[in-house]
Design a protein around this motif. Structure first.
Motif, mmCIF file in Angstrom:
data_model
loop_
_atom_site.group_PDB
_atom_site.id
_atom_site.type_symbol
_atom_site.label_atom_id
_atom_site.label_comp_id
_atom_site.label_asym_id
_atom_site.label_seq_id
_atom_site.Cartn_x
_atom_site.Cartn_y
_atom_site.Cartn_z
ATOM 1 N N GLY A 23 5.230 26.760 -13.029
ATOM 2 C CA GLY A 23 3.927 26.539 -12.404
ATOM 3 C C GLY A 23 3.984 26.690 -10.892
ATOM 4 O O GLY A 23 4.991 26.359 -10.249
ATOM 5 N N ASP A 24 2.915 27.177 -10.301
ATOM 6 C CA ASP A 24 2.857 27.379 -8.850
ATOM 7 C C ASP A 24 2.476 26.098 -8.111
ATOM 8 O O ASP A 24 1.931 25.158 -8.687
ATOM 9 C CB ASP A 24 1.846 28.474 -8.518
ATOM 10 C CG ASP A 24 2.243 29.833 -9.076
ATOM 11 O OD1 ASP A 24 3.448 30.041 -9.325
ATOM 12 O OD2 ASP A 24 1.345 30.686 -9.258
ATOM 13 N N CYS A 32 8.575 30.771 -9.805
ATOM 14 C CA CYS A 32 7.193 30.405 -9.517
ATOM 15 C C CYS A 32 6.885 30.728 -8.057
ATOM 16 O O CYS A 32 7.753 31.181 -7.307
ATOM 17 C CB CYS A 32 6.986 28.913 -9.779
ATOM 18 S SG CYS A 32 8.135 27.856 -8.857
ATOM 19 N N ASN A 33 5.673 30.423 -7.648
ATOM 20 C CA ASN A 33 5.280 30.573 -6.253
ATOM 21 C C ASN A 33 5.113 29.198 -5.614
ATOM 22 O O ASN A 33 4.455 28.318 -6.169
ATOM 23 C CB ASN A 33 3.956 31.342 -6.147
ATOM 24 C CG ASN A 33 4.103 32.780 -6.590
ATOM 25 O OD1 ASN A 33 5.023 33.480 -6.172
ATOM 26 N ND2 ASN A 33 3.201 33.239 -7.443
ATOM 27 N N SER A 62 4.575 24.459 -16.710
ATOM 28 C CA SER A 62 3.798 25.683 -16.645
ATOM 29 C C SER A 62 2.543 25.498 -15.792
ATOM 30 O O SER A 62 2.020 26.448 -15.228
ATOM 31 C CB SER A 62 3.403 26.132 -18.057
ATOM 32 O OG SER A 62 2.620 27.293 -18.019
ATOM 33 N N GLY A 63 2.053 24.255 -15.691
ATOM 34 C CA GLY A 63 0.843 23.977 -14.929
ATOM 35 C C GLY A 63 1.055 24.098 -13.431
ATOM 36 O O GLY A 63 2.171 23.920 -12.918
ATOM 37 N N ILE A 95 4.633 20.530 -19.799
ATOM 38 C CA ILE A 95 3.460 20.308 -18.955
ATOM 39 C C ILE A 95 2.701 21.616 -18.779
ATOM 40 O O ILE A 95 3.130 22.517 -18.059
ATOM 41 C CB ILE A 95 3.852 19.745 -17.576
ATOM 42 C CG1 ILE A 95 4.625 18.438 -17.725
ATOM 43 C CG2 ILE A 95 2.611 19.554 -16.708
ATOM 44 C CD1 ILE A 95 3.833 17.309 -18.338
ATOM 45 N N LEU A 96 1.568 21.705 -19.450
ATOM 46 C CA LEU A 96 0.685 22.854 -19.318
ATOM 47 C C LEU A 96 -0.461 22.565 -18.352
ATOM 48 O O LEU A 96 -0.939 23.446 -17.648
ATOM 49 C CB LEU A 96 0.123 23.232 -20.692
ATOM 50 C CG LEU A 96 -0.850 24.409 -20.765
ATOM 51 C CD1 LEU A 96 -0.159 25.701 -20.347
ATOM 52 C CD2 LEU A 96 -1.412 24.537 -22.183
ATOM 53 N N GLY A 97 -0.901 21.317 -18.292
ATOM 54 C CA GLY A 97 -2.053 20.939 -17.474
ATOM 55 C C GLY A 97 -1.756 20.952 -15.984
ATOM 56 O O GLY A 97 -0.675 20.537 -15.545
ATOM 57 N N ASP A 98 -2.716 21.403 -15.204
ATOM 58 C CA ASP A 98 -2.564 21.422 -13.748
ATOM 59 C C ASP A 98 -2.666 20.015 -13.162
ATOM 60 O O ASP A 98 -3.303 19.125 -13.727
ATOM 61 C CB ASP A 98 -3.652 22.302 -13.128
ATOM 62 C CG ASP A 98 -3.558 23.755 -13.561
ATOM 63 O OD1 ASP A 98 -2.469 24.186 -13.995
ATOM 64 O OD2 ASP A 98 -4.586 24.465 -13.461
#
Length: 211
Positions: free
Chosen positions: A113-114, A139-140, A87-88, A61-64
């Motif tokens: 991903g944050d 992540c945050n 990662s998004g 998963i790259l997309g937010d």
């Protein structure tokens, strides 16, 4: 190239797929995606079974702002994130089950991903040869709530390897095993844990939590 946005996958099955890079079944780059099934499992959830890749055995998963709900993952494998690599930012996983997946790090999920959420998820018998039998998070602001971790194992952090900010709430950890440190959780950054139960987790150091 721009990725498609607002794509939905509903009540589908992805079985025995493989990729040399990311996402054995799906590489998801677009924003606001939805992967879902029926909330009543008897009517059909989305399934991802026995997929493998270098990163994200089933899903990369790259997309937010992607949402994964009413889904089941089993028997997936990768180097990072046996079932899922995130990662998004703003990704949510809810009403999902992760079972018997494996990876070097993050047996079920590797989360980078944050501003993410894992809500009402079950992690059962996932394995990492290094860290995070179920999840490795770096992540945050990750929130894990109303979930359960059962019989996951790793060398470090039988259930969760925590290099994140955020917290864990109303979650159960039972029979998770680390062969070195942190039977349930190994946290190297600040973490808030509230209303959670730790039962019969095992490690040579810190049966429940290593902080």
């Amino acid at each position: 190239d721009e990725a498609a946005e607002n794509v939905t996958i509903y009540k589908s099955a992805f079985i025995d797929n493989a990729a040399l890079g990311g996402g054995g079944a799906i590489y998801w780059a677009g924003e606001y995606g939805l992967i879902t099934g029926d909330a009543d499992a008897d009517l059909g959830i989305t399934l991802m079974i026995n997929n493998n890749a270098t990163i994200g055995g089933s899903l990369f998963i790259l997309g937010d702002y992607t949402r994964i709900e009413n889904a089941g993952f089993s028997g997936n494998a990768s180097d990072r994130g046996g079932a899922l690599y995130v990662s998004g930012d703003g990704v949510t996983v809810s009403n999902a089950a992760f079972a018997r997946s494996n990876a070097t790090n993050g047996g079920a999920i590797f989360w980078e991903g944050d501003d993410g959420f894992i809500i009402k998820a079950a992690f059962i018998e996932n394995t990492a040869s290094d860290a995070g039998g179920a999840i490795l998070a770096q992540c945050n602001d990750l929130t894990i709530a109303d979930s359960g971790f059962f019989e996951n194992n790793a060398e470090y952090a039988g259930a969760i390897a925590w290099a994140a900010t955020g917290g864990i709430y109303n979650t159960t950890f039972t029979n998770n095993i680390a062969t070195e440190v942190g039977g349930a959780i190994f946290a190297i950054k600040d973490i808030e844990i509230t209303d959670s139960n730790f039962t019969e987790n095992v490690a040579p150091q810190a049966n429940a939590i290593m902080i």
